[in-house]
Scaffold this motif. Structure first.
Motif, PDB file in Angstrom:
ATOM      1  N   UNK A 253       0.859  -1.177   0.000  1.00 10.18           N
ATOM      2  CA  UNK A 253       0.000   0.000   0.000  1.00 10.18           C
ATOM      3  C   UNK A 253       0.894   1.225   0.000  1.00 10.18           C
ATOM      4  N   UNK A 254       0.775   2.055  -1.069  1.00  9.32           N
ATOM      5  CA  UNK A 254       1.668   3.215  -1.255  1.00  9.32           C
ATOM      6  C   UNK A 254       3.109   2.700  -1.262  1.00  9.32           C
ATOM      7  N   UNK A 255       3.966   3.204  -0.375  1.00 10.61           N
ATOM      8  CA  UNK A 255       5.363   2.760  -0.329  1.00 10.61           C
ATOM      9  C   UNK A 255       5.599   1.739   0.774  1.00 10.61           C
ATOM     10  N   UNK A 256       4.535   1.223   1.356  1.00  6.65           N
ATOM     11  CA  UNK A 256       4.669   0.283   2.462  1.00  6.65           C
ATOM     12  C   UNK A 256       4.458  -1.142   1.975  1.00  6.65           C
ATOM     13  N   UNK A 257       5.191  -2.057   2.582  1.00  3.48           N
ATOM     14  CA  UNK A 257       5.038  -3.477   2.299  1.00  3.48           C
ATOM     15  C   UNK A 257       4.900  -4.207   3.626  1.00  3.48           C
ATOM     16  N   UNK A 258       3.939  -5.111   3.714  1.00  2.00           N
ATOM     17  CA  UNK A 258       3.697  -5.835   4.959  1.00  2.00           C
ATOM     18  C   UNK A 258       3.546  -7.317   4.670  1.00  2.00           C
ATOM     19  N   UNK A 259       3.880  -8.124   5.675  1.00  2.00           N
ATOM     20  CA  UNK A 259       3.772  -9.577   5.530  1.00  2.00           C
ATOM     21  C   UNK A 259       2.768 -10.152   6.529  1.00  2.00           C
ATOM     22  N   UNK A 260       2.167 -11.271   6.128  1.00  2.00           N
ATOM     23  CA  UNK A 260       1.191 -11.972   6.962  1.00  2.00           C
ATOM     24  C   UNK A 260       0.124 -11.016   7.469  1.00  2.00           C
ATOM     25  N   UNK A 261      -0.629 -10.453   6.525  1.00  2.00           N
ATOM     26  CA  UNK A 261      -1.673  -9.475   6.831  1.00  2.00           C
ATOM     27  C   UNK A 261      -3.016 -10.190   6.986  1.00  2.00           C
ATOM     28  N   UNK A 262      -3.718  -9.881   8.066  1.00  2.00           N
ATOM     29  CA  UNK A 262      -5.042 -10.438   8.339  1.00  2.00           C
ATOM     30  C   UNK A 262      -5.939  -9.281   8.772  1.00  2.00           C
ATOM     31  N   UNK A 263      -6.898  -8.920   7.927  1.00  2.00           N
ATOM     32  CA  UNK A 263      -7.733  -7.742   8.164  1.00  2.00           C
ATOM     33  C   UNK A 263      -9.201  -8.128   8.102  1.00  2.00           C
ATOM     34  N   UNK A 264      -9.975  -7.594   9.030  1.00  2.00           N
ATOM     35  CA  UNK A 264     -11.425  -7.759   9.017  1.00  2.00           C
ATOM     36  C   UNK A 264     -12.063  -6.383   9.179  1.00  2.00           C
ATOM     37  N   UNK A 265     -12.841  -5.957   8.175  1.00  3.95           N
ATOM     38  CA  UNK A 265     -13.453  -4.637   8.169  1.00  3.95           C
ATOM     39  C   UNK A 265     -14.971  -4.750   8.078  1.00  3.95           C
ATOM     40  N   UNK A 266     -15.661  -3.792   8.722  1.00  6.95           N
ATOM     41  CA  UNK A 266     -17.122  -3.733   8.660  1.00  6.95           C
ATOM     42  C   UNK A 266     -17.519  -2.308   8.302  1.00  6.95           C
ATOM     43  N   UNK A 267     -18.422  -2.159   7.329  1.00  2.00           N
ATOM     44  CA  UNK A 267     -18.890  -0.840   6.916  1.00  2.00           C
ATOM     45  C   UNK A 267     -20.401  -0.758   6.937  1.00  2.00           C
ATOM     46  N   UNK A 268     -20.920   0.430   7.252  1.00  2.00           N
ATOM     47  CA  UNK A 268     -22.370   0.623   7.279  1.00  2.00           C
ATOM     48  C   UNK A 268     -22.839   1.633   6.245  1.00  2.00           C
ATOM     49  N   UNK A 269     -22.000   1.967   5.262  1.00  2.00           N
ATOM     50  CA  UNK A 269     -22.362   2.943   4.245  1.00  2.00           C
ATOM     51  C   UNK A 269     -21.895   4.345   4.563  1.00  2.00           C
ATOM     52  N   UNK A 270     -21.561   4.608   5.840  1.00  4.10           N
ATOM     53  CA  UNK A 270     -21.069   5.929   6.239  1.00  4.10           C
ATOM     54  C   UNK A 270     -19.632   5.875   6.719  1.00  4.10           C
ATOM     55  N   UNK A 271     -19.232   4.745   7.297  1.00  2.69           N
ATOM     56  CA  UNK A 271     -17.874   4.620   7.823  1.00  2.69           C
ATOM     57  C   UNK A 271     -17.442   3.164   7.770  1.00  2.69           C
ATOM     58  N   UNK A 272     -16.137   2.948   7.911  1.00  7.09           N
ATOM     59  CA  UNK A 272     -15.566   1.607   7.970  1.00  7.09           C
ATOM     60  C   UNK A 272     -14.876   1.431   9.313  1.00  7.09           C
ATOM     61  N   UNK A 273     -15.156   0.330   9.974  1.00  8.59           N
ATOM     62  CA  UNK A 273     -14.558   0.014  11.267  1.00  8.59           C
ATOM     63  C   UNK A 273     -13.695  -1.229  11.114  1.00  8.59           C
TER      64      UNK A 273
END
Length: 205
Positions: free
Chosen positions: A176-196
Motif C-alpha cells: 500500500x503506497x510505499x509500504x510493504x507488509x507480511x502476513x496481513x489479516x484484516x477484518x473490516x465492517x462498513x455501514x455505508x457511512x464509515x468503515x470500522x
C-alpha cells in the motif's frame, strides 16, 4: 436445441442447480404440465470462447472471464460509459456463481491479475425487507492494495448507505503506497457511512 447424427439432440443452456454428468439419467419436461420423458446425458460440453470443450461434468453457475479491460467489460454489462480512472490490466477469473431474486453468491473464486492472485468468494443479499449486505472473504499470496483501489474506482465502487459491508482479507504479502507488509489479516465492517476495523494483524513491515 441442436442435433448431431452422432450425439443426437444437443441442448444448450445454463445449469440452475447441482450438476450435470456424463451418462447421468435425467427427466425431460416440455413444459410444466408435460409428461416426463426419461433420457440420459451422453456428453457434457462447455463453451471455451466460440469452441466447445468436452468435460466429465459441469456445475451450476460455472463462469470464466479473461479480459484486458475489466472496467470496460463491467460498464458494458451495466450499459454505462467506461469510467475515466479505470484499470486496463489483464484479469483472469474463474468462479462458481449462483443467483436468485435476492441473493448473488460467487464461490470458489480464483482471480489472477497484476495486483496479485487471490481466492475466496463473495455473497450479496438484497432482501425485500431489511438492509442489503455484502460479504467478501479473500486470501492469497500477495495483493497490491493500491491496484485494488484503482480497480474498484474503475468499476464505479462507492459507499452505499443501503448496504452493510463485511470484508475479510488474508494475504502473505500486501503493498500500500510505499509500504510493504507480511502476513496481513484484516477484518473490516462498513455501514455505508464509515468503515470500522474489527481486526488488523500484521506480522512484519
Amino acid at each position: 436445441l441442436e442435433y448431431s447424427s452422432y450425439g443426437h439432440k444437443i441442448v444448450i443452456g445454463s445449469i440452475k442447480r447441482v450438476r450435470a454428468k456424463t451418462l447421468q439419467y435425467v427427466l425431460i419436461l416440455n413444459g410444466p404440465d408435460a409428461t416426463p420423458i426419461k433420457g440420459r446425458i451422453n456428453q457434457v460440453l462447455k463453451f471455451k470462447g466460440l469452441e466447445r470443450e468436452v468435460v466429465p461434468e459441469a456445475m451450476a453457475g460455472d463462469i470464466a472471464i479473461e479480459t484486458a479491460r475489466p472496467a470496460q467489460l463491467v460498464a458494458w454489462l451495466d450499459g454505462l460509459p467506461t469510467p475515466t480512472d479505470a484499470v486496463h490490466d489483464l484479469i483472469r477469473a474463474r468462479a462458481r456463481v449462483t443467483a436468485d431474486e435476492t441473493r448473488l453468491a460467487v464461490e470458489a473464486l480464483d482471480l489472477d491479475a497484476a495486483g496479485g492472485r487471490v481466492y475466496g468468494g463473495l455473497v450479496m443479499e438484497r432482501p425485500a425487507l431489511g438492509r442489503n449486505t455484502l460479504a467478501l472473504d479473500l486470501s492469497g499470496e500477495r495483493a497490491d492494495l493500491d491496484w485494488v483501489a484503482r480497480l474498484a474506482r474503475g468499476f464505479g465502487a462507492q459507499f452505499d448507505r443501503e448496504t452493510g459491508t463485511r470484508v475479510k482479507l488474508r494475504v502473505a504479502e500486501a503493498r500500500l503506497a510505499d509500504l510493504s507488509a507480511r502476513d496481513v489479516d484484516i477484518s473490516l465492517v462498513g455501514d455505508g457511512r464509515r468503515i470500522v476495523a474489527e481486526r488488523v494483524t500484521i506480522a512484519e513491515f
